[in-house]
Write a protein that holds these residues in place. Structure first.
Motif, PDB file in Angstrom:
ATOM      1  N   LEU A  56       0.852  -1.181   0.000  1.00 21.47           N
ATOM      2  CA  LEU A  56       0.000   0.000   0.000  1.00 21.47           C
ATOM      3  C   LEU A  56       0.890   1.233   0.000  1.00 21.47           C
ATOM      4  CD1 LEU A  56      -2.518  -0.996   2.830  1.00 21.47           C
ATOM      5  CD2 LEU A  56      -2.727  -1.446   0.373  1.00 21.47           C
ATOM      6  N   TRP A  57       0.619   2.149  -0.908  1.00 19.30           N
ATOM      7  CA  TRP A  57       1.279   3.447  -0.877  1.00 19.30           C
ATOM      8  C   TRP A  57       0.263   4.468  -0.382  1.00 19.30           C
ATOM      9  CZ3 TRP A  57       1.103   6.771  -5.829  1.00 19.30           C
ATOM     10  CH2 TRP A  57       1.394   8.098  -5.521  1.00 19.30           C
ATOM     11  N   PHE A  58       0.607   5.139   0.719  1.00 21.06           N
ATOM     12  CA  PHE A  58      -0.271   6.132   1.331  1.00 21.06           C
ATOM     13  C   PHE A  58       0.156   7.537   0.939  1.00 21.06           C
ATOM     14  CE2 PHE A  58      -1.031   2.487   3.960  1.00 21.06           C
ATOM     15  CZ  PHE A  58      -2.354   2.608   4.351  1.00 21.06           C
ATOM     16  N   CYS A  59      -0.778   8.308   0.399  1.00 24.00           N
ATOM     17  CA  CYS A  59      -0.546   9.745   0.293  1.00 24.00           C
ATOM     18  C   CYS A  59      -0.354  10.295   1.711  1.00 24.00           C
ATOM     19  CB  CYS A  59      -1.722  10.419  -0.401  1.00 24.00           C
ATOM     20  SG  CYS A  59      -1.822  10.044  -2.164  1.00 24.00           S
ATOM     21  N   PRO A  60       0.226  11.477   1.869  1.00 22.69           N
ATOM     22  CA  PRO A  60       0.644  11.944   3.204  1.00 22.69           C
ATOM     23  C   PRO A  60      -0.444  11.844   4.264  1.00 22.69           C
ATOM     24  CG  PRO A  60       1.497  13.397   1.536  1.00 22.69           C
ATOM     25  CD  PRO A  60       0.598  12.443   0.825  1.00 22.69           C
ATOM     26  N   TRP A  61      -0.049  11.271   5.407  1.00 27.42           N
ATOM     27  CA  TRP A  61      -0.974  11.139   6.543  1.00 27.42           C
ATOM     28  C   TRP A  61      -0.523  11.992   7.729  1.00 27.42           C
ATOM     29  CZ3 TRP A  61       0.105   5.175   6.979  1.00 27.42           C
ATOM     30  CH2 TRP A  61       1.384   4.939   7.469  1.00 27.42           C
ATOM     31  N   TYR A  62       0.397  12.906   7.478  1.00 24.86           N
ATOM     32  CA  TYR A  62       0.991  13.707   8.547  1.00 24.86           C
ATOM     33  C   TYR A  62       0.102  14.887   8.955  1.00 24.86           C
ATOM     34  CZ  TYR A  62       4.820  11.411   6.041  1.00 24.86           C
ATOM     35  OH  TYR A  62       5.594  10.501   5.389  1.00 24.86           O
ATOM     36  N   PRO A  63       0.370  15.478  10.126  1.00 29.93           N
ATOM     37  CA  PRO A  63      -0.325  16.715  10.496  1.00 29.93           C
ATOM     38  C   PRO A  63      -0.164  17.775   9.407  1.00 29.93           C
ATOM     39  CG  PRO A  63       0.847  15.842  12.396  1.00 29.93           C
ATOM     40  CD  PRO A  63       1.257  15.006  11.222  1.00 29.93           C
ATOM     41  N   SER A  64      -1.271  18.393   9.033  1.00 31.53           N
ATOM     42  CA  SER A  64      -1.254  19.330   7.915  1.00 31.53           C
ATOM     43  C   SER A  64      -2.474  20.238   7.969  1.00 31.53           C
ATOM     44  CB  SER A  64      -1.266  18.555   6.591  1.00 31.53           C
ATOM     45  OG  SER A  64      -1.533  19.394   5.498  1.00 31.53           O
ATOM     46  N   PRO A  65      -2.325  21.507   7.584  1.00 32.45           N
ATOM     47  CA  PRO A  65      -3.504  22.381   7.431  1.00 32.45           C
ATOM     48  C   PRO A  65      -4.362  22.016   6.228  1.00 32.45           C
ATOM     49  CG  PRO A  65      -1.494  23.662   7.769  1.00 32.45           C
ATOM     50  CD  PRO A  65      -1.070  22.256   7.465  1.00 32.45           C
ATOM     51  N   MET A  66      -3.885  21.084   5.385  1.00 32.94           N
ATOM     52  CA  MET A  66      -4.620  20.601   4.212  1.00 32.94           C
ATOM     53  C   MET A  66      -4.835  21.697   3.166  1.00 32.94           C
ATOM     54  SD  MET A  66      -5.156  17.354   4.480  1.00 32.94           S
ATOM     55  CE  MET A  66      -4.823  16.156   5.787  1.00 32.94           C
ATOM     56  N   ALA A  67      -3.854  22.583   3.018  1.00 36.44           N
ATOM     57  CA  ALA A  67      -3.928  23.563   1.930  1.00 36.44           C
ATOM     58  C   ALA A  67      -3.765  22.891   0.581  1.00 36.44           C
ATOM     59  CB  ALA A  67      -2.850  24.633   2.113  1.00 36.44           C
ATOM     60  N   ASP A  68      -3.087  21.730   0.564  1.00 36.85           N
ATOM     61  CA  ASP A  68      -2.916  20.952  -0.667  1.00 36.85           C
ATOM     62  C   ASP A  68      -3.085  19.466  -0.369  1.00 36.85           C
ATOM     63  OD1 ASP A  68      -2.353  20.142  -3.265  1.00 36.85           O
ATOM     64  OD2 ASP A  68      -0.176  20.248  -2.991  1.00 36.85           O
ATOM     65  N   GLY A  69      -4.195  19.125   0.238  1.00 37.00           N
ATOM     66  CA  GLY A  69      -4.531  17.728   0.462  1.00 37.00           C
ATOM     67  C   GLY A  69      -3.522  16.942   1.263  1.00 37.00           C
ATOM     68  N   GLY A  70      -2.789  17.591   2.159  1.00 39.32           N
ATOM     69  CA  GLY A  70      -1.818  16.897   2.988  1.00 39.32           C
ATOM     70  C   GLY A  70      -0.396  16.978   2.475  1.00 39.32           C
ATOM     71  N   TYR A  71      -0.204  17.488   1.259  1.00 43.26           N
ATOM     72  CA  TYR A  71       1.149  17.660   0.736  1.00 43.26           C
ATOM     73  C   TYR A  71       1.805  18.929   1.272  1.00 43.26           C
ATOM     74  CZ  TYR A  71       0.806  13.571  -2.184  1.00 43.26           C
ATOM     75  OH  TYR A  71       0.703  12.258  -2.615  1.00 43.26           O
ATOM     76  N   ASP A  72       1.144  19.565   2.205  1.00 46.23           N
ATOM     77  CA  ASP A  72       1.722  20.659   2.987  1.00 46.23           C
ATOM     78  C   ASP A  72       1.918  20.117   4.401  1.00 46.23           C
ATOM     79  OD1 ASP A  72      -1.153  20.552   2.759  1.00 46.23           O
ATOM     80  OD2 ASP A  72      -1.299  22.364   3.952  1.00 46.23           O
ATOM     81  N   VAL A  73       3.096  19.566   4.660  1.00 46.62           N
ATOM     82  CA  VAL A  73       3.355  18.787   5.877  1.00 46.62           C
ATOM     83  C   VAL A  73       3.866  19.688   6.997  1.00 46.62           C
ATOM     84  CG1 VAL A  73       4.671  16.874   6.859  1.00 46.62           C
ATOM     85  CG2 VAL A  73       3.856  16.740   4.486  1.00 46.62           C
ATOM     86  N   ALA A  74       3.218  19.582   8.161  1.00 47.02           N
ATOM     87  CA  ALA A  74       3.622  20.377   9.325  1.00 47.02           C
ATOM     88  C   ALA A  74       4.498  19.597  10.297  1.00 47.02           C
ATOM     89  CB  ALA A  74       2.390  20.903  10.060  1.00 47.02           C
ATOM     90  N   ASP A  75       4.453  18.251  10.240  1.00 51.27           N
ATOM     91  CA  ASP A  75       5.240  17.420  11.164  1.00 51.27           C
ATOM     92  C   ASP A  75       5.367  16.033  10.559  1.00 51.27           C
ATOM     93  OD1 ASP A  75       6.401  15.955  13.169  1.00 51.27           O
ATOM     94  OD2 ASP A  75       4.946  16.479  14.713  1.00 51.27           O
ATOM     95  N   TYR A  76       6.601  15.632  10.223  1.00 51.64           N
ATOM     96  CA  TYR A  76       6.819  14.349   9.559  1.00 51.64           C
ATOM     97  C   TYR A  76       6.866  13.160  10.514  1.00 51.64           C
ATOM     98  CZ  TYR A  76       7.631  15.691   4.716  1.00 51.64           C
ATOM     99  OH  TYR A  76       7.473  16.106   3.430  1.00 51.64           O
ATOM    100  N   ARG A  77       6.819  13.402  11.800  1.00 50.85           N
ATOM    101  CA  ARG A  77       6.954  12.303  12.760  1.00 50.85           C
ATOM    102  C   ARG A  77       5.657  12.046  13.531  1.00 50.85           C
ATOM    103  NH1 ARG A  77      11.509  15.251  12.571  1.00 50.85           N
ATOM    104  NH2 ARG A  77      13.501  14.185  12.173  1.00 50.85           N
ATOM    105  N   ASP A  78       4.548  12.427  12.942  1.00 53.20           N
ATOM    106  CA  ASP A  78       3.270  12.217  13.602  1.00 53.20           C
ATOM    107  C   ASP A  78       2.206  12.023  12.533  1.00 53.20           C
ATOM    108  OD1 ASP A  78       1.411  11.941  15.609  1.00 53.20           O
ATOM    109  OD2 ASP A  78       1.826  13.882  16.552  1.00 53.20           O
ATOM    110  N   VAL A  79       0.969  11.839  12.965  1.00 54.56           N
ATOM    111  CA  VAL A  79      -0.156  11.598  12.071  1.00 54.56           C
ATOM    112  C   VAL A  79      -1.190  12.697  12.273  1.00 54.56           C
ATOM    113  CG1 VAL A  79      -2.112  10.041  11.616  1.00 54.56           C
ATOM    114  CG2 VAL A  79       0.200   9.108  11.896  1.00 54.56           C
ATOM    115  N   GLU A  80      -1.760  13.176  11.176  1.00 49.70           N
ATOM    116  CA  GLU A  80      -2.826  14.168  11.233  1.00 49.70           C
ATOM    117  C   GLU A  80      -3.960  13.637  12.110  1.00 49.70           C
ATOM    118  OE1 GLU A  80      -5.641  16.911  10.977  1.00 49.70           O
ATOM    119  OE2 GLU A  80      -3.590  17.247  10.242  1.00 49.70           O
ATOM    120  N   PRO A  81      -4.384  14.391  13.131  1.00 51.02           N
ATOM    121  CA  PRO A  81      -5.441  13.893  14.027  1.00 51.02           C
ATOM    122  C   PRO A  81      -6.718  13.473  13.308  1.00 51.02           C
ATOM    123  CG  PRO A  81      -4.376  15.807  14.993  1.00 51.02           C
ATOM    124  CD  PRO A  81      -3.814  15.665  13.605  1.00 51.02           C
TER     125      PRO A  81
END
Length: 550
Positions: A56-81
């Protein structure tokens, strides 16, 4: 279902893998907030195991304001709540491995979110500060610095620069953002940027990830002088040869460092590049034995449904990979591209971001017939295959999303002319007769609206129909696992009638695709293993593919 998979097992798994792309927001919603989450994916792991995918390849699941569907990453060591927790991601990786399925995560090295601590620190620190050296801050041109520092365009439209405001309220320096203004580009000449990303790789490999997909991999490095783009009148080759931020030679040292980290872990932890390059020789450099394992094949993805063009794309792809002994990848669609059944039903069956527009007519019956044939074509070619969620259900592009529901910055920055990518990101239909079709609990409105007529396209409905797209994919993936000649391996074209593509993968396995207007004869002495549609008196109809033994 497969036995529990050890990460070190089968170091060549990636060479012929079928990798399923998960867009987390749209896969399955477990908690009823209208947005897909990792618990939803965990609940559907048996479905993915039955489908027969290897990873499985997952598009970004990191914390993000979602300005670009999660490709705007705020923290690479955690998961978007909204998606869950880090513990949930660890469970998902482990549970998928227990079913024989590896996990590939998305890394976005070109930029981070404007909400990332690094960028917040840079804004607060002000002009000339060390914190700003991790990015590309520059004074503007013009008498008062009112013009961007150069002529680079954003991939989403408009200039690739955003002006800051100084603490006293006056206009300040500009920062580079090749995508959205909420996605400041990183300066990869800075040692902290490089060290940070290498540590991120280790963080996820330590948690069992089987690989990383590298977003916009050929755009990461920039000419430090930030010169204007060359004049387009010089020609595409000349522009690329002198391009200040595409395919720069120093990229290869970056990815060699990443490969050393991947190789330090047991088994094959793979690097998969998103590399859009027209030059096959330059493309292949990223796949040398000490760099990436594979890279996406965008020439094939964008290729029109035409026999000569498809054959040329296949030949070019295989020839580019041969000198570096890397397997090709084959993909029909992803989270950025018009869905296959819609694209193949149009007069122009290719794909180009520049031609996306509202109101293009399509014949979904024709597109579905071609998409079924394309499924057998791609799964028979040598190398690995990427399957975007919902392709196995034959989902069309949703082209009537109300304008006030569209969220893609590609649409928002286009002055309402480009429909953007939301149409291929609509939440999946799992079952039932009305929205949300099992994606969310009953009565919940998904984050993007689903078409009202999707009841026949749900996974449950298609599971009960032996003629459905889902049944075709399950049968094809089962045969692909059983046939020794499929996946990575040999390939040879066979003589065929005009408009027909035929090739052999082993002494016993042949694939034939008919793109001519009339039915085609099958090779003598062969037995049908699987066909994308009914045969006509033993002949192969137009826009139909067949797998044969003999």
């Amino acid at each position: 279902m497969a036995d529990t998979l050890q990460p070190e097992a089968d170091e060549n798994w990636w060479r012929g893998a079928v990798i399923y792309q998960v867009y987390p927001r749209s896969f399955a919603d477990s908690n009823g907030d209208g947005t897909g989450d990792l618990a939803g994916v965990r609940s559907r792991l048996p479905y993915l195991a039955e489908l027969g995918v290897n990873a499985l390849w997952f598009c970004p699941w990191y914390p993000s304001p979602m300005a670009d569907g999660g490709y705007d990453v705020a923290d690479y060591r955690d998961v978007e709540p909204v998606f869950g927790t880090l513990a949930e991601a660890e469970k998902l990786i482990s549970e998928a491995l227990a079913l024989g399925i590896r996990t590939i995560i998305d890394i976005v090295p070109n930029h981070i979110s404007a909400a990332h601590p690094w960028f917040r620190e840079a804004l607060a620190a002000g002009p000339g500060s060390p914190a700003r050296e991790r990015f590309w801050f520059r004074p503007g041109r013009g008498e008062h610095g009112e013009l961007p520092p150069n002529n680079w365009p954003s991939q989403f439209g408009g200039p690739a620069w955003t002006r800051t405001t100084d603490p006293d309220g006056t206009p300040g320096d500009w920062f580079l953002n090749l995508f959205d203004s909420e996605q400041p580009d990183l300066n990869w000449n800075h040692p902290e940027v490089r060290a940070e990303h290498e540590d991120i790789l280790r963080f996820w490999f330590d948690r069992g990830a089987g690989g990383v997909r590298i977003d916009s991999a050929a755009m990461v490095s920039k000419d430090p002088e930030l010169p204007d783009l060359p004049d387009p009148s010089a020609g595409a080759d000349a522009v690329l040869a002198a391009h200040p931020y595409v395919d720069r030679d120093e990229l290869h040292d970056i990815y060699r460092g990443w490969r050393r980290i991947a190789d330090s872990y047991p088994g094959a932890r793979i690097l998969v590049g998103e590399v859009w390059l027209p030059d096959a020789e330059r493309f292949a450099r990223y796949l040398r034995p000490d760099e990436m394992h594979t890279a996406f094949n965008f020439d094939f993805l964008a290729c029109p449904w035409e026999p000569a063009r498809l054959r040329t794309s296949i030949d070019t792809t295989l020839a580019a990979h041969a000198p570096v002994s890397a397997p090709a990848t084959w993909v029909l669609c992803n989270h950025d591209v018009t869905r296959t059944v819609t694209r193949y039903g149009r007069a122009d069956t290719g794909f180009d971001f520049a031609t996306k527009a509202f109101g293009i007519s399509t014949d979904l019956e024709l597109g579905t017939r071609r998409a079924r044939a394309a499924a057998l074509l791609t799964l028979a070619l040598p190398g690995s295959v990427y399957l975007y969620q919902g392709e196995e259900l034959g989902l069309p592009e949703v082209e009537d999303i109300p304008l006030d529901k569209l969220q893609d910055p590609m649409y928002l920055r286009s002055s309402d002319t480009n429909p953007g990518r939301d149409g291929c990101r609509v939440p999946l239909p799992w079952g039932g007769s009305a929205s949300p079709f099992g994606f969310s609990p009953a009565g919940v409105e998904p984050w993007l609206p689903q078409p009202a007529d999707w009841a026949s396209r749900t996974a449950d409905a298609q599971s009960a129909d032996p003629a459905s797209m889902l049944s075709l994919y399950r049968a094809a993936l089962g045969l692909r696992r059983a046939e020794a000649g499929l996946g990575d391996g040999s390939f040879a074209w066979l003589e065929s009638a005009p408009g027909v593509l035929a090739f052999r993968r082993s002494p016993e396995f042949v694939c034939v695709l008919n793109l001519a207007d009339s039915p085609a004869e099958l090779p003598a002495g062969t037995e049908v293993l699987l066909a994308s549609g009914p045969l006509t008196e033993g002949r192969l109809p137009a826009d139909t593919a067949v797998w044969l033994r003999g």
